[in-house]
Design a protein around this motif. Structure first.
Motif, PDB file in Angstrom:
ATOM      1  N   ASP A   1      -6.291  -5.661   5.507  1.00 25.69           N
ATOM      2  CA  ASP A   1      -5.960  -4.255   5.277  1.00 25.69           C
ATOM      3  C   ASP A   1      -4.850  -4.126   4.245  1.00 25.69           C
ATOM      4  O   ASP A   1      -4.790  -3.150   3.495  1.00 25.69           O
ATOM      5  N   VAL A   2      -3.941  -5.096   4.272  1.00 28.41           N
ATOM      6  CA  VAL A   2      -2.760  -5.070   3.402  1.00 28.41           C
ATOM      7  C   VAL A   2      -2.516  -6.479   2.871  1.00 28.41           C
ATOM      8  O   VAL A   2      -2.644  -7.460   3.609  1.00 28.41           O
TER       9      VAL A   2
ATOM     10  N   ILE B   1      -3.406  -4.247  12.436  1.00 26.16           N
ATOM     11  CA  ILE B   1      -3.367  -4.252  10.978  1.00 26.16           C
ATOM     12  C   ILE B   1      -3.530  -5.697  10.518  1.00 26.16           C
ATOM     13  O   ILE B   1      -2.787  -6.585  10.930  1.00 26.16           O
TER      14      ILE B   1
ATOM     15  N   ARG C   1      -1.422   0.596   4.916  1.00 30.28           N
ATOM     16  CA  ARG C   1      -2.780   0.496   5.449  1.00 30.28           C
ATOM     17  C   ARG C   1      -3.534   1.787   5.199  1.00 30.28           C
ATOM     18  O   ARG C   1      -3.041   2.883   5.454  1.00 30.28           O
TER      19      ARG C   1
END
Length: 251
Positions: free
Chosen positions: A75-76, A11, A231
């Motif tokens: 993603d985040v 992630i 995510r």
């Protein structure tokens, strides 16, 4: 639109921090000598290990460290701001909003409730009651089956923290995961999820600059769980679009 990535990839998290208190106030610098954003990033690495790749960005970088390339990579995005909300450029807020609607996960932390991006995505003032007396906060899990609550004690006890209390002017959360109580008797919706477009948003309130809350292992666990939840499970980023559908019979 970002390229599709396999769900098993690490992630990618961009930890954004205003980084003003840490620079301007010695007592905050003593708590967070490398900045709160660095402590949050280190907590994610500690909890999630090789399943996460973390970068940091701060307000005073060009484009606040939030240019298209940085946002496409992530993603985040986690967001902490307080004393310089107004300094965040509107064009950067526009950019982040489009990325969230397209599927970028967003974690808004503590006083980020009053950030331009959170207020825009909520469509409300996001105002609340507060008192900074450094007394205990207890964070109660009210949705124990939610992924963000996984492995989290009930309650989390934070010895010293700023009080946030109701009324909290936000839309009704899609999911209420945590409620906090304070020694003065106040309660607060301290862990809320929202969905906007294709993006997942988690607001988590513990984390004032006056106290070492981001060193708390249970707070680190919640933030890490929030990152995993936020995510986009589709592995791609795309704005919801207008689709013309061919006529068909359903009878």
């Amino acid at each position: 639109m970002s390229e599709e990535r396999p769900s098993g990839d690490p992630i990618r998290v961009l930890v954004w921090g205003e980084n003003r208190h840490e620079v301007l106030e010695p007592h905050v610098a003593e708590l967070y000598p490398e900045g709160m954003h660095t402590t949050i990033a280190e907590g994610l690495r500690r909890v999630l290990g090789p399943s996460v790749e973390v970068r940091t960005a701060t307000l005073d970088e060009p484009e606040h460290g939030l240019d298209e390339q940085a946002l496409e990579w992530a993603d985040v995005l986690t967001w902490w701001g307080h004393k310089a909300h107004r300094e965040v450029q509107d064009e950067v807020v526009d950019r982040v909003q489009q990325q969230v609607l397209s599927g970028l996960g967003l974690l808004v932390l503590h006083s980020g409730h009053f950030s331009k991006i959170f207020r825009r995505l909520m469509g409300t003032t996001c105002s609340l009651s507060w008192r900074n007396d450094g007394r205990q906060e207890r964070v109660w899990t009210v949705d124990p089956g939610h992924p963000i609550a996984e492995g989290v004690p009930n309650p989390i006890r934070i010895d010293k923290q700023e009080m946030y209390g109701e009324f909290f002017d936000i839309p009704a959360p899609d999911e209420l995961v945590f409620i906090s109580s304070f020694e003065g008797g106040e309660v607060f919706r301290s862990g809320c999820t929202f969905r906007r477009g294709n993006g997942r948003i988690f607001y988590f309130s513990p984390g004032d600059q006056e106290y070492p809350v981001y060193d708390h292992p249970d707070v680190q666990r919640v933030i890490a769980n929030g990152v995993r939840w936020a995510r986009d499970p589709r592995g791609e980023r795309r704005l919801p679009g207008l689709r013309r559908v061919a006529e068909r019979s359903v009878w």
